[in-house]
Design a protein around this motif. Structure first.
Motif, PDB file in Angstrom:
ATOM      1  N   MET A   1       0.388  -1.325  -0.185  1.00 23.41           N
ATOM      2  CA  MET A   1      -0.051  -0.457  -0.546  1.00 23.41           C
ATOM      3  C   MET A   1       0.938   1.160  -0.131  1.00 23.41           C
ATOM      4  O   MET A   1       0.967   2.212  -0.846  1.00 23.41           O
ATOM      5  CB  MET A   1      -0.732   0.181   1.067  1.00 23.41           C
ATOM      6  CG  MET A   1      -2.237  -1.619   1.384  1.00 23.41           C
ATOM      7  SD  MET A   1      -3.210  -1.027   2.746  1.00 23.41           S
ATOM      8  CE  MET A   1      -4.629   1.086   2.748  1.00 23.41           C
ATOM      9  N   GLY A   2       1.743   1.577   1.083  1.00 20.11           N
ATOM     10  CA  GLY A   2       2.757   2.244   1.134  1.00 20.11           C
ATOM     11  C   GLY A   2       3.935   2.680  -0.083  1.00 20.11           C
ATOM     12  O   GLY A   2       3.417   3.902  -1.218  1.00 20.11           O
ATOM     13  N   GLY A   3       3.717   1.543  -1.105  1.00 22.92           N
ATOM     14  CA  GLY A   3       4.687   1.963  -2.086  1.00 22.92           C
ATOM     15  C   GLY A   3       3.633   2.704  -3.199  1.00 22.92           C
ATOM     16  O   GLY A   3       4.037   3.406  -4.627  1.00 22.92           O
ATOM     17  N   ASP A   4       2.419   2.348  -3.470  1.00 21.99           N
ATOM     18  CA  ASP A   4       0.994   2.657  -3.956  1.00 21.99           C
ATOM     19  C   ASP A   4       1.057   3.681  -4.342  1.00 21.99           C
ATOM     20  O   ASP A   4       0.290   4.305  -5.029  1.00 21.99           O
ATOM     21  CB  ASP A   4      -0.080   1.258  -4.162  1.00 21.99           C
ATOM     22  CG  ASP A   4       0.362   0.020  -5.054  1.00 21.99           C
ATOM     23  OD1 ASP A   4       1.911   0.001  -5.643  1.00 21.99           O
ATOM     24  OD2 ASP A   4       0.195  -1.678  -4.560  1.00 21.99           O
ATOM     25  N   VAL A   5       0.810   4.367  -2.154  1.00 21.99           N
ATOM     26  CA  VAL A   5       0.253   5.371  -3.052  1.00 21.99           C
ATOM     27  C   VAL A   5       1.200   6.603  -2.168  1.00 21.99           C
ATOM     28  O   VAL A   5       0.588   7.883  -2.517  1.00 21.99           O
ATOM     29  CB  VAL A   5      -0.342   5.740  -1.629  1.00 21.99           C
ATOM     30  CG1 VAL A   5      -2.206   4.276  -1.687  1.00 21.99           C
ATOM     31  CG2 VAL A   5      -0.071   5.596  -0.384  1.00 21.99           C
ATOM     32  N   GLY A   6       2.009   6.346  -2.116  1.00 21.45           N
ATOM     33  CA  GLY A   6       3.500   7.242  -1.352  1.00 21.45           C
ATOM     34  C   GLY A   6       4.594   8.262  -2.306  1.00 21.45           C
ATOM     35  O   GLY A   6       4.783   6.948  -3.578  1.00 21.45           O
ATOM     36  N   GLU A   7       3.991   8.729  -2.576  1.00 18.76           N
ATOM     37  CA  GLU A   7       5.125   9.917  -3.857  1.00 18.76           C
ATOM     38  C   GLU A   7       6.600   9.349  -3.525  1.00 18.76           C
ATOM     39  O   GLU A   7       7.146   9.595  -2.380  1.00 18.76           O
ATOM     40  CB  GLU A   7       4.540  11.277  -3.536  1.00 18.76           C
ATOM     41  CG  GLU A   7       5.572  12.186  -4.550  1.00 18.76           C
ATOM     42  CD  GLU A   7       4.495  11.350  -5.869  1.00 18.76           C
ATOM     43  OE1 GLU A   7       5.638  11.723  -6.990  1.00 18.76           O
ATOM     44  OE2 GLU A   7       4.111  11.565  -5.296  1.00 18.76           O
ATOM     45  N   GLY A   8       6.994   8.408  -4.901  1.00 18.13           N
ATOM     46  CA  GLY A   8       8.325   8.473  -4.500  1.00 18.13           C
ATOM     47  C   GLY A   8       8.870   7.406  -3.744  1.00 18.13           C
ATOM     48  O   GLY A   8       9.839   6.680  -3.743  1.00 18.13           O
ATOM     49  N   LEU A   9       7.557   6.386  -3.509  1.00 16.67           N
ATOM     50  CA  LEU A   9       8.000   5.632  -2.819  1.00 16.67           C
ATOM     51  C   LEU A   9       7.889   3.635  -3.677  1.00 16.67           C
ATOM     52  O   LEU A   9       7.428   3.278  -3.266  1.00 16.67           O
ATOM     53  CB  LEU A   9       7.318   5.316  -1.162  1.00 16.67           C
ATOM     54  CG  LEU A   9       7.717   6.051  -0.614  1.00 16.67           C
ATOM     55  CD1 LEU A   9       6.445   6.328   0.480  1.00 16.67           C
ATOM     56  CD2 LEU A   9       8.790   6.186   0.071  1.00 16.67           C
ATOM     57  N   ASP A  10       7.818   3.776  -5.274  1.00 13.76           N
ATOM     58  CA  ASP A  10       7.331   2.817  -5.918  1.00 13.76           C
ATOM     59  C   ASP A  10       7.976   1.804  -4.904  1.00 13.76           C
ATOM     60  O   ASP A  10       7.965   0.814  -5.480  1.00 13.76           O
ATOM     61  CB  ASP A  10       7.595   2.859  -7.185  1.00 13.76           C
ATOM     62  CG  ASP A  10       6.107   4.088  -7.257  1.00 13.76           C
ATOM     63  OD1 ASP A  10       5.437   4.688  -6.930  1.00 13.76           O
ATOM     64  OD2 ASP A  10       6.481   4.277  -8.783  1.00 13.76           O
ATOM     65  N   TRP A  11       9.278   2.104  -4.375  1.00 13.79           N
ATOM     66  CA  TRP A  11      10.425   0.556  -4.079  1.00 13.79           C
ATOM     67  C   TRP A  11       9.952  -0.166  -3.307  1.00 13.79           C
ATOM     68  O   TRP A  11      10.477  -1.454  -3.340  1.00 13.79           O
ATOM     69  CB  TRP A  11      11.891   1.170  -3.993  1.00 13.79           C
ATOM     70  CG  TRP A  11      11.884   2.595  -3.189  1.00 13.79           C
ATOM     71  CD1 TRP A  11      11.589   3.666  -2.817  1.00 13.79           C
ATOM     72  CD2 TRP A  11      11.726   1.843  -1.372  1.00 13.79           C
ATOM     73  NE1 TRP A  11      11.306   4.427  -1.647  1.00 13.79           N
ATOM     74  CE2 TRP A  11      11.628   3.939  -0.689  1.00 13.79           C
ATOM     75  CE3 TRP A  11      12.391   0.738  -0.842  1.00 13.79           C
ATOM     76  CZ2 TRP A  11      11.630   3.371   0.655  1.00 13.79           C
ATOM     77  CZ3 TRP A  11      12.385   1.104   0.579  1.00 13.79           C
ATOM     78  CH2 TRP A  11      11.508   2.168   1.389  1.00 13.79           C
TER      79      TRP A  11
END
Length: 532
Positions: free
Chosen positions: A205-215
């Motif tokens: 979830m964090g990777g899909d909604v956080g800006e620059g957190l795709d990793w």
């Protein structure tokens, strides 16, 4: 003797023990993607309608958080987006529960030690559990791939989707195997394994909604499933990540199994105090000690889900307004005034189903105490049977009250904060959530009746919940007859806040729940303890 001697016989035994559970899991997890794809074919038959739908949901971070990114607007792409992430979550839970049941639970009850005294290799029980759980995932993956391909979807995407479900199952099968080695009690192993599944879901979830957190999504097996991109230019190399994870975690679990004693865990529970607290002098205090962690975890988890639904509600009107067919489906659920109200009606229905799972688990804690012979020790004192039963049954009845209340308040507050009307939205959504309680209590009553009257069949409570899930969430998509839909108590709940609240069906459901509870308590008072 070979360390795998007896694996085949134990695998057949596990299949026999799970002859009801496995078909239910296979049916539910297979039908979700196939029925969703079929529904999308009717709801969005044109490229234009699918593009409008995609444009709306892509602009809402809440949908990305709950369901992951949408990579393609084809029927297959929409299907992978709508059910891919959630089925990965459910498959993870299924795999963990299966592994703990056939490994740690057997050790805790002493069955593993009896098997070990026969011609059974050291790693045979773990290998048998791995085989059965993996075979279940393979069956689900094959049925889904064939089903999606049979609907006319591209075969490469269908195969990638089915293979992805199989890979997720294998990944969390390995997690379950590891959790079984780390803990000493089955309940602790289940909690640890499901906690790891939830952690990976939150990381995704964090990777899909956080800006620059795709990793972050690349750190989660659930995130890897979305990165496979079924029907959107499949990334086959992602299966390499699954393979590395599965091999590494499984090898670690096997190595720990070889080093530890049977019945022990790598992290044994710490010794308790020399004297019990005063609260443990009553059945109420003992039940609170056993149930409090579970109640807290389920409440926090559904509060998070409520916040996601609250954030997503703001975009529902835009999604439905452009599609008359989807609008008609939501109106058939009872919504005639506002699309957002209808969305919340459906959302709290899903939350209520999850709260029902907590309720069943709380009631069946009685069976766990009886199976482990702890109930017999309690009842050997001056404790009446009804008091012992009510000490756990209270959590099955009152726990959903707390869970639904917190989830309703959080969902209403989140949506209210977005539109600037917290004071107005919280009571409406909270009221909608609380109207679900009589239906939840009916299933709670069924669980108590089965435990009290026919304890060997008490696990069928989960089948009742499965019927409610399939009929309530998929009944209209599958075009089931109305009499089948009416078998679910949730189908009789007024669809608030979309329509006016009527007390009659709630009172009838409450009466049915009471009858089941009275029957279950009466049966428990009269039968032998332990039942076996």
């Amino acid at each position: 003797m070979n360390t795998l001697t007896g694996t085949g016989a134990l695998a057949r035994l596990n299949l026999r023990l799970d002859r009801v559970r496995i078909p239910i899991w296979v049916f539910v997890m297979s039908i979700l993607p196939v029925s969703t794809a079929s529904a999308f074919q009717g709801l969005y038959p044109t490229d234009e309608s699918r593009a409008q739908f995609a444009a709306t949901i892509s602009a809402n971070p809440a949908f990305n958080a709950l369901l992951g990114p949408l990579y393609d607007t084809s029927i297959g792409g929409l299907t992978a987006w709508r059910v891919g992430t959630l089925t990965s979550l459910f498959l993870g839970i299924m795999a963990v529960l299966s592994m703990i049941r056939h490994t740690r639970d057997d050790e805790e009850t002493g069955r593993r030690e009896l098997l070990g005294s026969t011609v059974v290799g050291r790693h045979a029980p773990l290998a048998a559990a791995l085989l059965v759980t993996s075979a279940t995932g393979l069956a689900i993956g094959l049925i889904v791939a064939v089903g999606l391909g049979g609907l006319g979807l591209p075969w490469p995407g269908s195969i990638a989707f089915g293979a992805g479900m199989f890979a997720v199952t294998l990944a969390f099968t390995a997690v379950g195997a590891l959790a079984a080695q780390l803990t000493q009690a089955g309940s602790t192993g289940r909690g640890l394994g499901i906690g790891i599944v939830g952690f990976f879901f939150l990381v995704r979830m964090g990777g899909d909604v956080g800006e620059g957190l795709d990793w972050l999504s690349w750190l989660s097996p659930i995130g890897w499933f979305t990165r496979l991109r079924p029907f959107a230019g499949e990334e086959w190399w992602v299966f390499g990540l699954f393979a590395l994870f599965i091999v590494a975690v499984t090898a670690f679990a096997v190595s720990m199994s070889a080093r530890r004693d049977v019945g022990e865990g790598a992290f044994p529970p710490r010794p308790g105090p020399a004297r019990a607290g005063s609260s443990l002098g009553s059945t109420t205090g003992l039940a609170w000690r056993l149930q409090r962690g579970s109640l807290l975890g389920w409440t926090v988890g559904l509060a998070i889900l409520g916040s996601v639904y609250g954030a997503a509600a703001d975009a529902v009107g835009d999604i439905l307004a452009d599609n008359p067919q989807l609008l008609e489906i939501f109106e058939n659920l009872g919504g005639t005034e506002a699309l957002t109200d209808t969305f919340f009606s459906a959302a709290v229905g899903i939350i209520a189903l999850v709260a029902t799972a907590y309720s069943i688990r709380s009631v069946l804690k009685l069976k766990g105490e009886e199976d482990d012979l702890r109930a017999e020790l309690v009842l050997a004192t001056a404790t009446p049977r009804t008091r012992h039963a009510w000490s756990h049954l209270a959590y099955g009845l009152l726990g959903p009250v707390l869970i639904l209340a917190v989830a309703g308040v959080v969902a209403g507050a989140t949506y209210g904060a977005i539109i600037g009307d917290v004071g107005g939205q919280v009571p409406r959504v909270l009221g909608s959530a609380m109207t679900q309680l009589p239906a939840v209590w009916v299933v709670t009553g069924v669980a108590m009746a089965l435990y009290g009257l026919a304890p060997r069949l008490s696990s069928l409570s989960w089948g009742v919940l499965g019927v409610c899930l399939v009929f309530g969430q998929l009944g209209q998509i599958l075009q089931l007859p109305q009499w089948m839909l009416d078998l679910s108590p949730f189908s009789h709940i007024p669809v608030t806040p979309a329509e006016e609240l009527t007390a009659a069906p709630l009172l009838v459901l409450a009466g049915i729940a009471l009858a089941f509870l009275v029957g279950g308590l009466a049966g428990f008072r009269r039968r032998d303890i332990p039942y076996s």
